[in-house]
Design a protein around this motif. Structure first.
Motif, PDB file in Angstrom:
ATOM      1  N   VAL A   1       0.759  -1.101   0.143  1.00 48.36           N
ATOM      2  CA  VAL A   1      -0.039   0.048  -0.048  1.00 48.36           C
ATOM      3  C   VAL A   1       1.026   1.145  -0.061  1.00 48.36           C
ATOM      4  O   VAL A   1       1.905   1.325   0.651  1.00 48.36           O
ATOM      5  CB  VAL A   1      -0.979   0.078   1.341  1.00 48.36           C
ATOM      6  CG1 VAL A   1      -0.101  -0.002   2.537  1.00 48.36           C
ATOM      7  CG2 VAL A   1      -2.101   1.157   1.095  1.00 48.36           C
ATOM      8  N   CYS A   2       0.538   2.109  -0.943  1.00 49.58           N
ATOM      9  CA  CYS A   2       1.086   3.389  -0.873  1.00 49.58           C
ATOM     10  C   CYS A   2       0.629   4.280   0.178  1.00 49.58           C
ATOM     11  O   CYS A   2      -0.359   4.544   0.558  1.00 49.58           O
ATOM     12  CB  CYS A   2       1.022   3.985  -2.356  1.00 49.58           C
ATOM     13  SG  CYS A   2       1.987   5.691  -2.386  1.00 49.58           S
TER      14      CYS A   2
ATOM     15  N   LEU B   1     -13.548  -1.852   2.423  1.00 48.39           N
ATOM     16  CA  LEU B   1     -13.258  -0.926   1.372  1.00 48.39           C
ATOM     17  C   LEU B   1     -13.937  -1.531   0.111  1.00 48.39           C
ATOM     18  O   LEU B   1     -15.022  -0.902  -0.405  1.00 48.39           O
ATOM     19  CB  LEU B   1     -12.000  -0.380   0.937  1.00 48.39           C
ATOM     20  CG  LEU B   1     -11.609   0.470  -0.303  1.00 48.39           C
ATOM     21  CD1 LEU B   1     -12.364   1.896   0.087  1.00 48.39           C
ATOM     22  CD2 LEU B   1     -10.234   0.782  -0.185  1.00 48.39           C
ATOM     23  N   LEU B   2     -13.717  -2.537  -0.183  1.00 48.11           N
ATOM     24  CA  LEU B   2     -14.078  -3.257  -1.362  1.00 48.11           C
ATOM     25  C   LEU B   2     -15.707  -3.334  -1.150  1.00 48.11           C
ATOM     26  O   LEU B   2     -16.598  -3.383  -2.079  1.00 48.11           O
ATOM     27  CB  LEU B   2     -13.627  -4.372  -1.806  1.00 48.11           C
ATOM     28  CG  LEU B   2     -12.244  -4.298  -2.389  1.00 48.11           C
ATOM     29  CD1 LEU B   2     -11.573  -5.807  -2.464  1.00 48.11           C
ATOM     30  CD2 LEU B   2     -12.110  -3.558  -3.626  1.00 48.11           C
ATOM     31  N   ALA B   3     -15.999  -3.835   0.044  1.00 50.41           N
ATOM     32  CA  ALA B   3     -17.647  -4.189   0.059  1.00 50.41           C
ATOM     33  C   ALA B   3     -18.505  -2.773  -0.068  1.00 50.41           C
ATOM     34  O   ALA B   3     -19.387  -2.818  -0.869  1.00 50.41           O
ATOM     35  CB  ALA B   3     -17.810  -4.643   1.567  1.00 50.41           C
ATOM     36  N   LYS B   4     -17.785  -1.489   0.527  1.00 50.09           N
ATOM     37  CA  LYS B   4     -18.525  -0.373   0.347  1.00 50.09           C
ATOM     38  C   LYS B   4     -18.641   0.177  -1.111  1.00 50.09           C
ATOM     39  O   LYS B   4     -19.480   0.448  -1.606  1.00 50.09           O
ATOM     40  CB  LYS B   4     -17.643   0.574   1.375  1.00 50.09           C
ATOM     41  CG  LYS B   4     -17.637   0.568   2.831  1.00 50.09           C
ATOM     42  CD  LYS B   4     -17.363   1.657   3.627  1.00 50.09           C
ATOM     43  CE  LYS B   4     -17.400   1.771   4.997  1.00 50.09           C
ATOM     44  NZ  LYS B   4     -16.758   2.670   5.681  1.00 50.09           N
ATOM     45  N   SER B   5     -17.728  -0.304  -1.697  1.00 51.46           N
ATOM     46  CA  SER B   5     -17.235   0.001  -3.159  1.00 51.46           C
ATOM     47  C   SER B   5     -18.379  -0.369  -4.166  1.00 51.46           C
ATOM     48  O   SER B   5     -19.215   0.008  -4.860  1.00 51.46           O
ATOM     49  CB  SER B   5     -16.040  -0.103  -3.783  1.00 51.46           C
ATOM     50  OG  SER B   5     -14.789   0.845  -3.018  1.00 51.46           O
ATOM     51  N   LEU B   6     -18.733  -1.655  -3.758  1.00 54.97           N
ATOM     52  CA  LEU B   6     -19.709  -2.660  -4.357  1.00 54.97           C
ATOM     53  C   LEU B   6     -21.111  -2.185  -3.924  1.00 54.97           C
ATOM     54  O   LEU B   6     -21.911  -1.807  -4.927  1.00 54.97           O
ATOM     55  CB  LEU B   6     -19.350  -4.017  -4.301  1.00 54.97           C
ATOM     56  CG  LEU B   6     -20.701  -5.174  -4.566  1.00 54.97           C
ATOM     57  CD1 LEU B   6     -20.414  -5.264  -6.170  1.00 54.97           C
ATOM     58  CD2 LEU B   6     -20.142  -6.554  -4.162  1.00 54.97           C
TER      59      LEU B   6
ATOM     60  N   GLN C   1     -14.376   7.767  -6.390  1.00 48.24           N
ATOM     61  CA  GLN C   1     -14.961   7.538  -4.945  1.00 48.24           C
ATOM     62  C   GLN C   1     -14.403   6.561  -3.977  1.00 48.24           C
ATOM     63  O   GLN C   1     -14.076   6.905  -2.823  1.00 48.24           O
ATOM     64  CB  GLN C   1     -16.294   7.322  -5.227  1.00 48.24           C
ATOM     65  CG  GLN C   1     -17.277   8.258  -5.812  1.00 48.24           C
ATOM     66  CD  GLN C   1     -18.557   7.883  -6.244  1.00 48.24           C
ATOM     67  OE1 GLN C   1     -18.716   6.710  -6.931  1.00 48.24           O
ATOM     68  NE2 GLN C   1     -19.555   8.458  -5.752  1.00 48.24           N
ATOM     69  N   ALA C   2     -13.634   5.718  -4.377  1.00 48.35           N
ATOM     70  CA  ALA C   2     -13.025   4.512  -3.819  1.00 48.35           C
ATOM     71  C   ALA C   2     -11.692   4.996  -3.206  1.00 48.35           C
ATOM     72  O   ALA C   2     -11.308   4.894  -2.045  1.00 48.35           O
ATOM     73  CB  ALA C   2     -12.707   3.110  -4.590  1.00 48.35           C
ATOM     74  N   VAL C   3     -11.026   5.888  -4.238  1.00 45.78           N
ATOM     75  CA  VAL C   3      -9.838   6.419  -3.831  1.00 45.78           C
ATOM     76  C   VAL C   3      -9.913   7.202  -2.854  1.00 45.78           C
ATOM     77  O   VAL C   3      -9.084   7.467  -1.820  1.00 45.78           O
ATOM     78  CB  VAL C   3      -8.969   6.942  -5.099  1.00 45.78           C
ATOM     79  CG1 VAL C   3      -7.837   7.670  -4.622  1.00 45.78           C
ATOM     80  CG2 VAL C   3      -8.782   5.956  -5.950  1.00 45.78           C
ATOM     81  N   LYS C   4     -10.871   8.134  -2.629  1.00 41.61           N
ATOM     82  CA  LYS C   4     -11.185   9.248  -1.587  1.00 41.61           C
ATOM     83  C   LYS C   4     -11.622   8.533  -0.452  1.00 41.61           C
ATOM     84  O   LYS C   4     -11.060   9.020   0.455  1.00 41.61           O
ATOM     85  CB  LYS C   4     -12.295  10.110  -2.272  1.00 41.61           C
ATOM     86  CG  LYS C   4     -12.872  11.259  -1.314  1.00 41.61           C
ATOM     87  CD  LYS C   4     -14.137  11.948  -1.730  1.00 41.61           C
ATOM     88  CE  LYS C   4     -14.321  13.261  -0.864  1.00 41.61           C
ATOM     89  NZ  LYS C   4     -15.525  13.860  -1.231  1.00 41.61           N
TER      90      LYS C   4
END
Length: 257
Positions: free
Chosen positions: A76-77, A209-214, A222-225
């Motif tokens: 992760v960056c 994070l992925l669950a929220k994105s989906l 939006q996912a990056v934010k």
């Protein structure tokens, strides 16, 4: 202005056998789809699975010109990358961090590799006391150092070590280390975390994070934010206690009993 970041053309490439998993990212990334036959080919004549990693980096490097920056999926960056890009501009290669010099190695795998291969020629390189093992969670090759040549040199070294029956645990990592350290090296830990030793905690954060994105039908922006709001102070590595090591050892042996 002197401190203004340099404008750059940035391209993202994902090499995967599950291309459908990344379709939601849209045209912001290039997807290189591979199948089991390609993977078998990339394993090489010695059928060494982790050789596939070097081939994947090579394939990605061919998609666009410029610096080549590879990241493991468990990275992760966490920092601005302008200073890293300046290192690459100046001709320095990067790997995540230097793990050890062979002159001072204390670990079991390093000792085995040194005992087996010291002063032997592997492709273009010789394993010497001055050789170092670098962590390959991050692999970045300056445009000045020709990624295709560098990675083909790593593949040749990898194949030579396999042919010599070298301890296989870290062969692909050491092959990349040899090929990249032929030029100046910089540690990438200033910009990236590599959480290979604490995937359980990090995967919980990523799954959320992925669950929220989906569920919220977010696009990439939006996912990056949302990602920028995540606390990234989670440890990269958690050392196992002796009890935990014993329990894990038992778990691994249970299916064999």
């Amino acid at each position: 202005m002197a401190n203004q970041p340099k404008e750059r053309s940035v391209h993202f490439t994902i090499v995967t056998d599950k291309p459908d998993f990344y379709s939601w990212l849209g045209e912001r990334v290039t997807i290189v789809s591979i199948d089991e036959h390609r993977i078998a080919e990339w394993k090489g004549q010695h059928q060494f699975f982790w050789r596939v990693k070097i081939e994947a980096i090579l394939e990605a490097s061919k998609q666009h010109s410029g610096h080549t920056i590879y990241l493991d999926t468990d990275t992760v960056c966490f920092n601005n990358l302008e200073a890293m890009m300046s290192c690459l501009d100046q001709g320095s290669n990067l790997m995540h961090l230097k793990e050890f010099d062979f002159a001072k190695t204390q670990g079991g795998t390093g000792k085995k590799m040194k005992s087996h291969g010291l002063n032997k020629q592997y492709g273009e390189f010789v394993l010497s006391e001055s050789s170092a093992m670098w962590n390959a969670g991050v692999v970045a090759i300056s445009e000045k150092n020709n990624a295709e040549t560098t990675l083909n040199n790593a593949l040749n070294a990898c194949d030579a070590m396999c042919a010599d029956n070298m301890e296989r645990k870290l062969i692909e990592q050491f092959s990349l280390s040899l090929a990249l350290q032929a030029n100046t090296m910089t540690e990438g830990k200033t910009w990236f975390k590599h959480y290979w030793g604490n995937k359980e905690q990090w995967n919980e954060v990523i799954a959320d994070l992925l669950a929220k994105s989906l569920l919220l039908n977010w696009n990439l922006e939006q996912a990056v934010k949302e990602f920028t709001t995540i606390d990234l102070s989670i440890p990269e590595v958690i050392k196992e206690t002796k009890l935990a090591k014993y329990k894990n050892s038992i778990k691994k042996r249970l299916p064999k009993l």
